[in-house]
Write a protein that holds these residues in place. Structure first.
Motif, PDB file in Angstrom:
ATOM      1  N   LEU A 262       0.742  -1.125  -0.084  1.00  0.00           N
ATOM      2  CA  LEU A 262       0.030   0.124   0.020  1.00  0.00           C
ATOM      3  C   LEU A 262       0.849   1.325  -0.052  1.00  0.00           C
ATOM      4  CD1 LEU A 262      -2.963  -0.954   2.936  1.00  0.00           C
ATOM      5  CD2 LEU A 262      -2.934  -0.905   0.302  1.00  0.00           C
ATOM      6  N   ILE A 263       2.174   1.098   0.283  1.00  0.00           N
ATOM      7  CA  ILE A 263       2.953   2.350   0.332  1.00  0.00           C
ATOM      8  C   ILE A 263       3.462   3.125  -0.860  1.00  0.00           C
ATOM      9  CG2 ILE A 263       5.236   3.073   1.191  1.00  0.00           C
ATOM     10  CD1 ILE A 263       3.312   2.112   3.555  1.00  0.00           C
ATOM     11  N   GLU A 264       2.906   4.087  -1.175  1.00  0.00           N
ATOM     12  CA  GLU A 264       3.381   4.844  -2.431  1.00  0.00           C
ATOM     13  C   GLU A 264       4.038   6.010  -1.959  1.00  0.00           C
ATOM     14  OE1 GLU A 264      -0.525   6.070  -3.456  1.00  0.00           O
ATOM     15  OE2 GLU A 264      -1.285   4.138  -4.128  1.00  0.00           O
ATOM     16  N   GLU A 265       4.608   6.920  -2.794  1.00  0.00           N
ATOM     17  CA  GLU A 265       5.307   8.056  -2.850  1.00  0.00           C
ATOM     18  C   GLU A 265       4.453   8.975  -1.947  1.00  0.00           C
ATOM     19  OE1 GLU A 265       8.506   7.960  -4.036  1.00  0.00           O
ATOM     20  OE2 GLU A 265       8.588   9.844  -2.842  1.00  0.00           O
ATOM     21  N   GLY A 266       5.000   9.365  -0.785  1.00  0.00           N
ATOM     22  CA  GLY A 266       4.239  10.406   0.100  1.00  0.00           C
ATOM     23  C   GLY A 266       3.487   9.837   1.094  1.00  0.00           C
ATOM     24  N   THR A 267       3.315   8.477   1.106  1.00  0.00           N
ATOM     25  CA  THR A 267       2.249   8.061   2.070  1.00  0.00           C
ATOM     26  C   THR A 267       2.685   8.095   3.530  1.00  0.00           C
ATOM     27  OG1 THR A 267       1.597   6.176   0.525  1.00  0.00           O
ATOM     28  CG2 THR A 267       1.041   5.913   2.806  1.00  0.00           C
ATOM     29  N   PRO A 268       1.898   8.866   4.296  1.00  0.00           N
ATOM     30  CA  PRO A 268       2.443   9.216   5.762  1.00  0.00           C
ATOM     31  C   PRO A 268       2.241   7.745   6.379  1.00  0.00           C
ATOM     32  CG  PRO A 268       0.376  10.309   5.160  1.00  0.00           C
ATOM     33  CD  PRO A 268       0.471   9.716   4.156  1.00  0.00           C
ATOM     34  N   VAL A 269       3.393   7.577   7.140  1.00  0.00           N
ATOM     35  CA  VAL A 269       3.530   6.350   8.166  1.00  0.00           C
ATOM     36  C   VAL A 269       3.901   7.089   9.355  1.00  0.00           C
ATOM     37  CG1 VAL A 269       4.484   4.028   8.734  1.00  0.00           C
ATOM     38  CG2 VAL A 269       4.104   4.630   6.137  1.00  0.00           C
ATOM     39  N   ILE A 270       3.026   6.634  10.614  1.00  0.00           N
ATOM     40  CA  ILE A 270       3.346   7.187  11.724  1.00  0.00           C
ATOM     41  C   ILE A 270       3.931   5.999  12.795  1.00  0.00           C
ATOM     42  CG2 ILE A 270       2.368   8.447  13.924  1.00  0.00           C
ATOM     43  CD1 ILE A 270       0.577   9.972  12.236  1.00  0.00           C
ATOM     44  N   ALA A 271       5.053   6.074  13.135  1.00  0.00           N
ATOM     45  CA  ALA A 271       5.783   5.004  13.710  1.00  0.00           C
ATOM     46  C   ALA A 271       6.007   5.344  15.266  1.00  0.00           C
ATOM     47  CB  ALA A 271       7.148   4.475  13.126  1.00  0.00           C
ATOM     48  N   LEU A 272       5.466   4.536  16.057  1.00  0.00           N
ATOM     49  CA  LEU A 272       5.759   4.405  17.610  1.00  0.00           C
ATOM     50  C   LEU A 272       7.004   3.957  17.996  1.00  0.00           C
ATOM     51  CD1 LEU A 272       2.198   4.304  18.541  1.00  0.00           C
ATOM     52  CD2 LEU A 272       3.489   6.166  18.612  1.00  0.00           C
ATOM     53  N   ALA A 273       7.877   4.410  18.722  1.00  0.00           N
ATOM     54  CA  ALA A 273       9.017   3.855  19.205  1.00  0.00           C
ATOM     55  C   ALA A 273       9.340   3.957  20.742  1.00  0.00           C
ATOM     56  CB  ALA A 273      10.318   3.986  18.592  1.00  0.00           C
TER      57      ALA A 273
END
Ligand code: F6R
Length: 357
Positions: A262-273
């Motif tokens: 599903l990842i495309e150019e510019g897809t926002p992905v919020i990652a928690l660490a």
């Protein structure tokens, strides 16, 4: 009343430090020890397995609750979506205790399960924000989350209150079983309240994240591992319900099994660490999505952060990171909704309490 606040949701987000402090005062004795209710302690002790039943945001609190009770009190817990449990009941242990988590105490899906559980003669505890509610009256025991009325449809303070009460329940159960508890829940929850205040003071930074990442996007993904995965599910639910952005939470390790397509150019992905034991692996997942064009936003815990992370949360006890990690996600969802001109407090198609199955 919302007073000077433009929306109930923002007011309720800001109330979270106070709610945590109210929970501490309600559930500590004169010696500063966690104390719930003898009957509840007895029921928790007698159970060979706990079944947590809930819907929506309360279900997400239940996922964290499972971790807390299993880690602190060493008791096996299963967390189930109420509407699924109704029609697809798992095998039940010999001496179960059912815990219903519900802000309103009126959710029909949860009540459907409670009615069945009572027919089977099993004990039930309701954790709710409304003590006189149906789920409270029909269960054997009630724990009150003392969050005060929650008006905005999107649940915020009720969720953190549920997790705080679950942490106290875990500690109380452990002590009753003679398990040595190193974790000073009262002290750690007061640190959580202070950190929540600091996070609520970061509105400008979080508004900027919402502006930079979410102003025009049609979708957004949240990734995390362990408890960060559960918080990501909640962050995605908040965002989708009030901004109508298609938002989904994924377990970091599952990306390669399909989702990464599903990842495309510019897809926002919020990652928690926020968890040390998965910090490297989640950062590996961030690299994987970035290599495919994603626009990653890393929210990390102080001490586990790297220099370029977009937002850093002050340190709290490892068990309690979900209570603070969700605050930036609530505020990001709030500002995304605001910027996109949505009705923050009353999103389309949703009701505050869902009294139909
Ligand atoms: C999401 C939300 C819903 C509720 C769900 C359960 O922000 O508010 O997902 O969490 O309908 O409601 P309660 O907790 O009242 O049983």
């Amino acid at each position: 009343e919302k007073g000077t606040y433009p929306h109930y949701m923002l007011k309720e987000i800001d109330e979270q430090p106070l709610v945590i402090r109210n929970i501490i005062s309600k559930y500590q004795d004169e010696n500063g020890e966690v104390t719930l209710d003898d009957e509840i302690r007895h029921a928790m002790n007698a159970a060979d397995r706990i079944y947590i039943i809930a819907a929506g945001t309360s279900y997400h609190a239940g996922l964290v609750g499972k971790q807390l009770i299993e880690t602190i009190a060493k008791k096996p817990v299963e967390t189930h979506i109420a509407s699924e449990f109704l029609y697809n009941m798992p095998l039940i242990s010999n001496n179960p205790l059912f815990i219903f988590i519900s802000q309103s105490g009126e959710t029909a899906d949860s009540r459907g399960v409670l009615v069945n559980v009572k027919k089977l003669g099993h004990p039930a505890l309701t954790i709710t924000n409304v003590p006189g509610s149906t789920l409270s009256r029909e269960a054997d025991f009630t724990l009150h989350t003392v969050a005060g009325p929650e008006i905005a449809v999107a649940s915020t303070k009720a969720y953190t209150a549920q997790m705080a009460v679950l942490a106290l329940l875990a500690v109380d159960t452990a002590k009753a079983q003679g398990i040595a508890v190193e974790f000073d829940a009262i002290k750690e929850l007061s640190i959580v309240a202070t950190v929540m205040e600091a996070l609520c003071d970061q509105k400008e930074a979080l508004e900027k994240v919402a502006r930079d990442y979410l102003s025009t996007t049609r979708n957004c993904f949240f990734i995390g591992r362990a408890s960060d995965y559960y918080v990501g599910l909640e962050g995605a639910l908040k965002l989708k319900e009030i901004s109508y952005i298609q938002a989904e939470g994924f377990a970091g390790g599952e990306l390669k099994h399909g989702t990464i397509a599903l990842i495309e150019e510019g897809t926002p992905v919020i990652a928690l660490a926020t968890q040390e034991h998965v910090n490297l692996s989640i950062r590996g997942n961030v690299k994987e999505v970035a290599a495919r064009g994603a626009n990653p936003c890393i929210i990390s815990l102080e001490g586990l952060n790297s220099e370029n992370d977009q937002f850093i949360i002050p340190k709290v006890h490892d068990y309690l990171t979900p209570l603070v990690a969700v605050i930036p996600l609530q505020l990001i969802a709030y500002y995304a909704s605001l910027h996109r001109g949505c009705d923050v407090d009353k999103p389309r198609n949703l009701a505050k309490s869902v009294t139909v199955e």
